[in-house]
Scaffold this motif. Structure first.
Motif, PDB file in Angstrom:
ATOM      1  N   TRP A 267      20.293  31.743 -15.070  1.00  0.00           N
ATOM      2  CA  TRP A 267      19.283  32.470 -15.835  1.00  0.00           C
ATOM      3  C   TRP A 267      18.973  31.750 -17.136  1.00  0.00           C
ATOM      4  CZ3 TRP A 267      21.959  33.727 -20.228  1.00  0.00           C
ATOM      5  CH2 TRP A 267      23.332  34.044 -20.098  1.00  0.00           C
ATOM      6  N   SER A 268      17.839  32.117 -17.709  1.00  0.00           N
ATOM      7  CA  SER A 268      17.408  31.590 -19.001  1.00  0.00           C
ATOM      8  C   SER A 268      17.129  32.746 -19.943  1.00  0.00           C
ATOM      9  CB  SER A 268      16.136  30.749 -18.856  1.00  0.00           C
ATOM     10  OG  SER A 268      16.335  29.642 -18.014  1.00  0.00           O
ATOM     11  N   VAL A 269      17.428  32.533 -21.223  1.00  0.00           N
ATOM     12  CA  VAL A 269      17.205  33.568 -22.225  1.00  0.00           C
ATOM     13  C   VAL A 269      16.593  32.921 -23.467  1.00  0.00           C
ATOM     14  CG1 VAL A 269      19.522  33.300 -23.226  1.00  0.00           C
ATOM     15  CG2 VAL A 269      18.312  35.455 -23.514  1.00  0.00           C
ATOM     16  N   LEU A 270      15.695  33.634 -24.120  1.00  0.00           N
ATOM     17  CA  LEU A 270      15.154  33.165 -25.390  1.00  0.00           C
ATOM     18  C   LEU A 270      15.934  33.830 -26.510  1.00  0.00           C
ATOM     19  CD1 LEU A 270      12.953  31.376 -26.658  1.00  0.00           C
ATOM     20  CD2 LEU A 270      11.524  33.421 -26.846  1.00  0.00           C
ATOM     21  N   ALA A 271      16.487  33.003 -27.398  1.00  0.00           N
ATOM     22  CA  ALA A 271      17.351  33.514 -28.457  1.00  0.00           C
ATOM     23  C   ALA A 271      16.942  32.908 -29.798  1.00  0.00           C
ATOM     24  CB  ALA A 271      18.813  33.193 -28.153  1.00  0.00           C
ATOM     25  N   ALA A 272      17.444  33.513 -30.857  1.00  0.00           N
ATOM     26  CA  ALA A 272      17.156  33.060 -32.222  1.00  0.00           C
ATOM     27  C   ALA A 272      18.442  33.142 -33.035  1.00  0.00           C
ATOM     28  CB  ALA A 272      16.068  33.939 -32.834  1.00  0.00           C
ATOM     29  N   PRO A 273      18.454  32.575 -34.229  1.00  0.00           N
ATOM     30  CA  PRO A 273      19.638  32.701 -35.084  1.00  0.00           C
ATOM     31  C   PRO A 273      19.915  34.162 -35.423  1.00  0.00           C
ATOM     32  CG  PRO A 273      18.127  31.025 -35.929  1.00  0.00           C
ATOM     33  CD  PRO A 273      17.394  31.781 -34.868  1.00  0.00           C
ATOM     34  N   PRO A 274      21.112  34.481 -35.855  1.00  0.00           N
ATOM     35  CA  PRO A 274      21.402  35.853 -36.287  1.00  0.00           C
ATOM     36  C   PRO A 274      20.565  36.197 -37.521  1.00  0.00           C
ATOM     37  CG  PRO A 274      23.217  34.378 -36.842  1.00  0.00           C
ATOM     38  CD  PRO A 274      22.292  33.600 -35.970  1.00  0.00           C
ATOM     39  N   ASN A 275      20.426  37.480 -37.770  1.00  0.00           N
ATOM     40  CA  ASN A 275      19.702  37.995 -38.943  1.00  0.00           C
ATOM     41  C   ASN A 275      18.210  37.673 -38.916  1.00  0.00           C
ATOM     42  OD1 ASN A 275      22.188  38.949 -40.119  1.00  0.00           O
ATOM     43  ND2 ASN A 275      22.616  36.839 -40.733  1.00  0.00           N
ATOM     44  N   LEU A 276      17.645  37.546 -37.738  1.00  0.00           N
ATOM     45  CA  LEU A 276      16.204  37.350 -37.627  1.00  0.00           C
ATOM     46  C   LEU A 276      15.487  38.610 -38.124  1.00  0.00           C
ATOM     47  CD1 LEU A 276      14.126  35.249 -36.370  1.00  0.00           C
ATOM     48  CD2 LEU A 276      14.045  36.807 -34.417  1.00  0.00           C
ATOM     49  N   PRO A 277      14.475  38.465 -38.984  1.00  0.00           N
ATOM     50  CA  PRO A 277      13.750  39.653 -39.469  1.00  0.00           C
ATOM     51  C   PRO A 277      13.186  40.489 -38.318  1.00  0.00           C
ATOM     52  CG  PRO A 277      13.174  37.741 -40.787  1.00  0.00           C
ATOM     53  CD  PRO A 277      14.001  37.229 -39.630  1.00  0.00           C
ATOM     54  N   ALA A 278      13.199  41.786 -38.495  1.00  0.00           N
ATOM     55  CA  ALA A 278      12.794  42.706 -37.432  1.00  0.00           C
ATOM     56  C   ALA A 278      11.350  42.486 -36.991  1.00  0.00           C
ATOM     57  CB  ALA A 278      12.978  44.148 -37.906  1.00  0.00           C
ATOM     58  N   ASP A 279      10.470  42.143 -37.948  1.00  0.00           N
ATOM     59  CA  ASP A 279       9.061  41.980 -37.570  1.00  0.00           C
ATOM     60  C   ASP A 279       8.864  40.746 -36.694  1.00  0.00           C
ATOM     61  OD1 ASP A 279       9.694  40.336 -39.722  1.00  0.00           O
ATOM     62  OD2 ASP A 279       7.723  40.494 -40.657  1.00  0.00           O
ATOM     63  N   ILE A 280       9.621  39.687 -36.942  1.00  0.00           N
ATOM     64  CA  ILE A 280       9.512  38.474 -36.127  1.00  0.00           C
ATOM     65  C   ILE A 280      10.134  38.715 -34.753  1.00  0.00           C
ATOM     66  CG2 ILE A 280      10.172  36.040 -35.933  1.00  0.00           C
ATOM     67  CD1 ILE A 280      10.007  35.847 -38.956  1.00  0.00           C
ATOM     68  N   LYS A 281      11.229  39.445 -34.729  1.00  0.00           N
ATOM     69  CA  LYS A 281      11.827  39.800 -33.438  1.00  0.00           C
ATOM     70  C   LYS A 281      10.832  40.607 -32.606  1.00  0.00           C
ATOM     71  CE  LYS A 281      15.819  42.120 -31.356  1.00  0.00           C
ATOM     72  NZ  LYS A 281      17.107  42.831 -31.611  1.00  0.00           N
ATOM     73  N   SER A 282      10.174  41.575 -33.227  1.00  0.00           N
ATOM     74  CA  SER A 282       9.191  42.396 -32.515  1.00  0.00           C
ATOM     75  C   SER A 282       8.033  41.550 -32.004  1.00  0.00           C
ATOM     76  CB  SER A 282       8.662  43.503 -33.434  1.00  0.00           C
ATOM     77  OG  SER A 282       9.690  44.412 -33.762  1.00  0.00           O
ATOM     78  N   TYR A 283       7.651  40.542 -32.796  1.00  0.00           N
ATOM     79  CA  TYR A 283       6.556  39.654 -32.390  1.00  0.00           C
ATOM     80  C   TYR A 283       6.890  38.991 -31.061  1.00  0.00           C
ATOM     81  CZ  TYR A 283       3.386  35.646 -32.396  1.00  0.00           C
ATOM     82  OH  TYR A 283       2.450  34.713 -32.032  1.00  0.00           O
ATOM     83  N   TRP A 284       8.120  38.469 -30.943  1.00  0.00           N
ATOM     84  CA  TRP A 284       8.497  37.762 -29.720  1.00  0.00           C
ATOM     85  C   TRP A 284       8.755  38.710 -28.555  1.00  0.00           C
ATOM     86  CZ3 TRP A 284       7.669  32.978 -28.377  1.00  0.00           C
ATOM     87  CH2 TRP A 284       7.372  32.059 -29.377  1.00  0.00           C
ATOM     88  N   VAL A 285       9.250  39.886 -28.847  1.00  0.00           N
ATOM     89  CA  VAL A 285       9.421  40.882 -27.778  1.00  0.00           C
ATOM     90  C   VAL A 285       8.063  41.223 -27.179  1.00  0.00           C
ATOM     91  CG1 VAL A 285      10.101  43.251 -27.283  1.00  0.00           C
ATOM     92  CG2 VAL A 285      11.567  41.823 -28.709  1.00  0.00           C
ATOM     93  N   ASP A 286       7.058  41.416 -28.049  1.00  0.00           N
ATOM     94  CA  ASP A 286       5.709  41.716 -27.569  1.00  0.00           C
ATOM     95  C   ASP A 286       5.125  40.528 -26.807  1.00  0.00           C
ATOM     96  OD1 ASP A 286       5.888  44.185 -28.757  1.00  0.00           O
ATOM     97  OD2 ASP A 286       4.737  43.634 -30.545  1.00  0.00           O
ATOM     98  N   LEU A 287       5.362  39.314 -27.312  1.00  0.00           N
ATOM     99  CA  LEU A 287       4.828  38.130 -26.648  1.00  0.00           C
ATOM    100  C   LEU A 287       5.447  37.953 -25.263  1.00  0.00           C
ATOM    101  CD1 LEU A 287       4.055  34.715 -28.259  1.00  0.00           C
ATOM    102  CD2 LEU A 287       5.263  34.798 -26.087  1.00  0.00           C
ATOM    103  N   LEU A 288       6.764  38.178 -25.160  1.00  0.00           N
ATOM    104  CA  LEU A 288       7.414  38.041 -23.852  1.00  0.00           C
ATOM    105  C   LEU A 288       6.921  39.094 -22.868  1.00  0.00           C
ATOM    106  CD1 LEU A 288      11.115  37.122 -24.759  1.00  0.00           C
ATOM    107  CD2 LEU A 288       9.251  35.615 -24.043  1.00  0.00           C
ATOM    108  N   ALA A 289       6.573  40.262 -23.380  1.00  0.00           N
ATOM    109  CA  ALA A 289       5.998  41.288 -22.498  1.00  0.00           C
ATOM    110  C   ALA A 289       4.667  40.799 -21.927  1.00  0.00           C
ATOM    111  CB  ALA A 289       5.809  42.593 -23.266  1.00  0.00           C
TER     112      ALA A 289
END
Length: 339
Positions: A267-289
């Motif tokens: 499997w493959s997963v998209l990850a980021a460093p810890p403490n990623l700001p919530a708005d940027i995390k939401s941006y990528w969650v929406d993009l992956l959707a």
């Protein structure tokens, strides 16, 4: 102005509300909204922690190509290799959590290695997970001229004549290596029932079976697909819960009587460093959707032998934890722990 929000009374009311907030907080509110609206405003880098041409690299480039439709900014892939995916993964872990450096994690770098090796600088849950991307089913294959017509034939041989049959894998500790040993364990054949022949890569493991040098391999579909389609190999079983559309006659592990092997998938997963700001995390969650509903990305994934499988961050964490637990138990059973 006709807008009631700007009528004198209302304006004074809003001003008084703002004056009740510390000035620094007011600026922070405006700046955070400004930053969120502009992200991304430059190149986004996805680090592939394995070499060019491998599963991590291909998954990264496939994602980057289609993500650019939505980011409106370039998405580049950098291969940062070493130590079985640890070097590239650790570099992202230490990078600035601003959304411009992401990681294409793989089962090896994020489940198998953390489960086996307690000396690496991270654990499975050290990252901010944005979403699972795909599953890479494994298929157990033999040469087309092999006497083993079914997985039952192979298991019968393993049990009746331990140590006679051999199998190839990319190397000790790899997913295909672990899958082949789990097959020996769940079938009751025992871990010494077959002899392991390391080949150095998944492609070479497949070539070894095609050439008749080894009896079988349990490998990602991608490197075996061409040889299966050309008739050089025979597939005995796939590890997905459902049969693969491109190989509809090949039974699943559950159908073969070994449901415990369903957990053995790449499997493959998209990850980021810890403490990623919530708005940027939401941006990528929406993009992956959006990616998950992108017909072109879905078709590209299927051509690679992968199963599109977008999961939410929470479901992704639960999935990886289950995978980590599987490989922790297996590594201890096979005495593969590095402490």
């Amino acid at each position: 102005m006709s807008d009631p929000e700007f009528q004198t009374g209302n304006c004074q009311k809003h001003f008084r509300k703002l004056m009740g907030i510390p000035l620094a907080a007011v600026f922070a509110l405006f700046l955070s909204g400004h930053a969120a609206a502009e992200y991304p405003d430059k190149v986004v880098t996805i680090v592939a922690p394995y070499g060019a041409g491998g599963s991590s690299d291909i998954a990264s480039r496939t994602l980057a190509k289609h993500a650019e439709k939505y980011t409106k900014q370039p998405v580049q892939v950098i291969n940062r290799t070493g130590a079985g995916g640890v070097v590239g993964s650790a570099s992202v872990l230490a990078s600035k959590p601003d959304g411009y450096t992401l990681l294409l994690g793989r089962i090896g770098s994020h489940a198998v290695t953390p489960a086996r090796n307690k000396k690496i600088p991270y654990n499975w849950d050290s990252f901010t997970y944005l979403g699972l991307l795909e599953l890479n089913p494994l298929v157990c294959v033999v040469n087309a001229n092999s006497p083993y017509k079914t997985i039952g034939d192979l298991v019968a041989k393993l049990k009746s004549e331990p140590g006679v049959v051999n199998f190839s894998s990319a190397g000790v500790g790899t997913v295909d290596f672990m899958t082949s040993y789990r097959l020996l364990l769940v079938t009751g054949a025992g871990k010494d029932a077959a002899v392991h022949i390391p080949a150095g890569s998944g492609g070479k493991a497949v070539t070894s079976v095609v050439g008749g040098h080894t009896d079988y391999t349990c490998q990602n579909v991608a490197p075996a697909k061409g040889s299966l389609e050309s008739g050089q190999l025979r597939a005995l079983m796939v590890t997905t819960p459902e049969r693969l559309s491109e190989f509809p006659d090949v039974p699943t592990a559950r159908e073969a009587g070994y449901p415990d092997l369903e957990g053995m998938v790449g499997w493959s997963v998209l990850a980021a460093p810890p403490n990623l700001p919530a708005d940027i995390k939401s941006y990528w969650v929406d993009l992956l959707a959006k990616i998950g509903n992108d017909a072109e990305w879905i078709e590209a994934e299927k051509k690679l032998g992968s199963v599109p499988y977008i999961l939410s961050p929470n479901d992704t964490e639960q999935f990886i934890k289950r995978q980590y637990d599987i490989y922790s138990a297996l590594a201890q059973e096979l005495d593969l722990m590095i402490k």
